[in-house]
Design a protein around this motif. Sequence first.
Motif, PDB file in Angstrom:
ATOM      1  N   ASP A  27     110.674  51.606  92.488  1.00 32.35           N
ATOM      2  CA  ASP A  27     110.460  53.073  91.824  1.00 32.35           C
ATOM      3  C   ASP A  27     111.463  53.832  92.535  1.00 32.35           C
ATOM      4  O   ASP A  27     112.452  54.447  91.708  1.00 32.35           O
ATOM      5  N   VAL A  47     102.645  45.828  96.305  1.00 36.32           N
ATOM      6  CA  VAL A  47     102.749  47.550  96.416  1.00 36.32           C
ATOM      7  C   VAL A  47     104.012  48.074  96.971  1.00 36.32           C
ATOM      8  O   VAL A  47     104.822  48.749  96.574  1.00 36.32           O
ATOM      9  N   ILE A  50     107.028  47.255  94.869  1.00 34.03           N
ATOM     10  CA  ILE A  50     107.110  48.066  93.564  1.00 34.03           C
ATOM     11  C   ILE A  50     107.573  49.582  93.820  1.00 34.03           C
ATOM     12  O   ILE A  50     108.168  50.261  93.214  1.00 34.03           O
ATOM     13  N   ARG A  51     107.060  50.138  95.134  1.00 33.79           N
ATOM     14  CA  ARG A  51     107.334  51.621  95.457  1.00 33.79           C
ATOM     15  C   ARG A  51     108.888  51.501  95.853  1.00 33.79           C
ATOM     16  O   ARG A  51     109.519  52.616  95.249  1.00 33.79           O
ATOM     17  N   ASP A  66     100.826  45.598  84.361  1.00 34.92           N
ATOM     18  CA  ASP A  66     100.474  46.713  85.441  1.00 34.92           C
ATOM     19  C   ASP A  66     101.795  47.069  86.036  1.00 34.92           C
ATOM     20  O   ASP A  66     101.867  48.225  85.947  1.00 34.92           O
ATOM     21  N   ASP A 124     103.490  49.327  83.483  1.00 32.82           N
ATOM     22  CA  ASP A 124     102.929  50.548  83.185  1.00 32.82           C
ATOM     23  C   ASP A 124     103.368  51.442  84.458  1.00 32.82           C
ATOM     24  O   ASP A 124     103.624  52.646  84.028  1.00 32.82           O
ATOM     25  N   ILE A 125     103.455  50.990  85.672  1.00 30.85           N
ATOM     26  CA  ILE A 125     103.907  51.750  86.724  1.00 30.85           C
ATOM     27  C   ILE A 125     105.414  52.200  86.679  1.00 30.85           C
ATOM     28  O   ILE A 125     105.734  53.385  86.998  1.00 30.85           O
ATOM     29  N   LEU A 126     106.219  51.180  86.494  1.00 27.97           N
ATOM     30  CA  LEU A 126     107.685  51.272  86.652  1.00 27.97           C
ATOM     31  C   LEU A 126     108.537  52.143  85.325  1.00 27.97           C
ATOM     32  O   LEU A 126     109.276  52.675  85.469  1.00 27.97           O
ATOM     33  N   GLY A 133      92.497  38.400  89.157  1.00 27.48           N
ATOM     34  CA  GLY A 133      92.413  39.945  89.402  1.00 27.48           C
ATOM     35  C   GLY A 133      93.029  40.224  90.830  1.00 27.48           C
ATOM     36  O   GLY A 133      92.803  41.489  91.273  1.00 27.48           O
ATOM     37  N   ASP A 134      93.325  39.428  91.349  1.00 24.99           N
ATOM     38  CA  ASP A 134      94.158  39.522  92.939  1.00 24.99           C
ATOM     39  C   ASP A 134      95.431  39.705  92.915  1.00 24.99           C
ATOM     40  O   ASP A 134      95.976  39.690  93.949  1.00 24.99           O
ATOM     41  N   MET A 135      96.497  39.998  91.718  1.00 24.05           N
ATOM     42  CA  MET A 135      97.610  40.303  91.866  1.00 24.05           C
ATOM     43  C   MET A 135      97.785  40.749  90.563  1.00 24.05           C
ATOM     44  O   MET A 135      97.224  40.853  89.432  1.00 24.05           O
ATOM     45  N   MET A 136      98.641  42.123  90.721  1.00 22.03           N
ATOM     46  CA  MET A 136      98.983  43.002  89.668  1.00 22.03           C
ATOM     47  C   MET A 136      99.661  42.059  88.581  1.00 22.03           C
ATOM     48  O   MET A 136     100.552  41.189  88.978  1.00 22.03           O
TER      49      MET A 136
END
Lengths: 92, 263
Positions: free
Chosen positions: B153, B146, B149-150, B189, B192-194, B182-185
């Motif tokens: 961005d 998190v 990636i923040r 993912d 999709d976000i960036l 499922g414990d890491m993006m």
Amino acid sequence: MGFMDAFFRKRSSGSKAKDRLKLVLVSDRANCSPDTMEMIKNDIIQVISKYMEIDTQGLDIQITQTASEGGNGNVPAIYANIPIKEMKKSGK
Amino acid sequence: MSEVIVITSGKGGVGKTTTTANVGTGLAQLGKKVVLIDTDIGLRNLDVVMGLENRIVYNLVDVVEGSCRPKQAMIKDKKYPNLFLLPSAQTRDKTSVTPEQMKALTDELRDDFDYIILDCPAGIEQGFKNAIAGADRALIVTTPEVSAIRDADRIIGLLESEEFKQIHLIINRIRMDMVKKGDMMSVEDVLDILAIDLIGVVPDDESIVIATNEGEPVVNKPTQAGKAYENICRRVNGEEVPIMEFQPDGFFKKLANLFRRGY
């Protein structure tokens, strides 16, 4: 609840991370403080109240992402859900 | 035609310096003439990752201040005669150099090199502004976390406001076993976000730690991360190399894969 948890596995931490990030980035990108949001909200209430009675408690305004019409990528958008209590009779 | 590439991330500790060392070495392996510039003034690190820390005479600040010529400050790599390092100064700070000076330096170096690669410091202050000043292309390094990636961005936003045309993403230290649980993006993912173009995915790999201990890049070694960096270099150089799906594998499968396919 413990019994139910055994059947419905808790949501994975990866998808939690993604959801949290999306929320954080929306406000980061919009560069819009909670104060500004509050002011926008109050102004919208004022304007719409001139024409109809709205449920100010049920009002929901937030900045989200939406696919841009230009095609590539997402753009920020203001999303507003404003429940109407009653249409005011148009005073002519 | 020469290209100036800045490697940046916003957040510290995601692998900018390791990426710089490996992308630089990989491009040198492809026969390109490459110079790596450590722009992290005050926190010199690229020299130790490259294993060249004992050969430093002059540094970036000396060059910018005109105390020496760029050629005098550049250190030739141990293995590749077409790979050079311009080390940072350890006893100065970021304000010793201006963005204008950095742009002038990188422009001067274009005549002599195919690739000029800048290792950017963490943060968005002066050091970042210096590093991006003369760059044509940015490689953003992030990890599937998190905070990283923040910050990525934010950096992408700043680069876009500086009219950067080419911004590519490297997802570093991904662990497919955790993604599967499922414990890491996942890569999807993060993309999709960036919403920027992906240029490579580097798995979390012990070989990176070992190589860094020894002061040698991993890109010429037959490991997962080594192959991943090699692919990134070929993409930087304009080759079409597909981003391979990689699965969390057992030991023997991993061993077999090393010989069979790239990541």
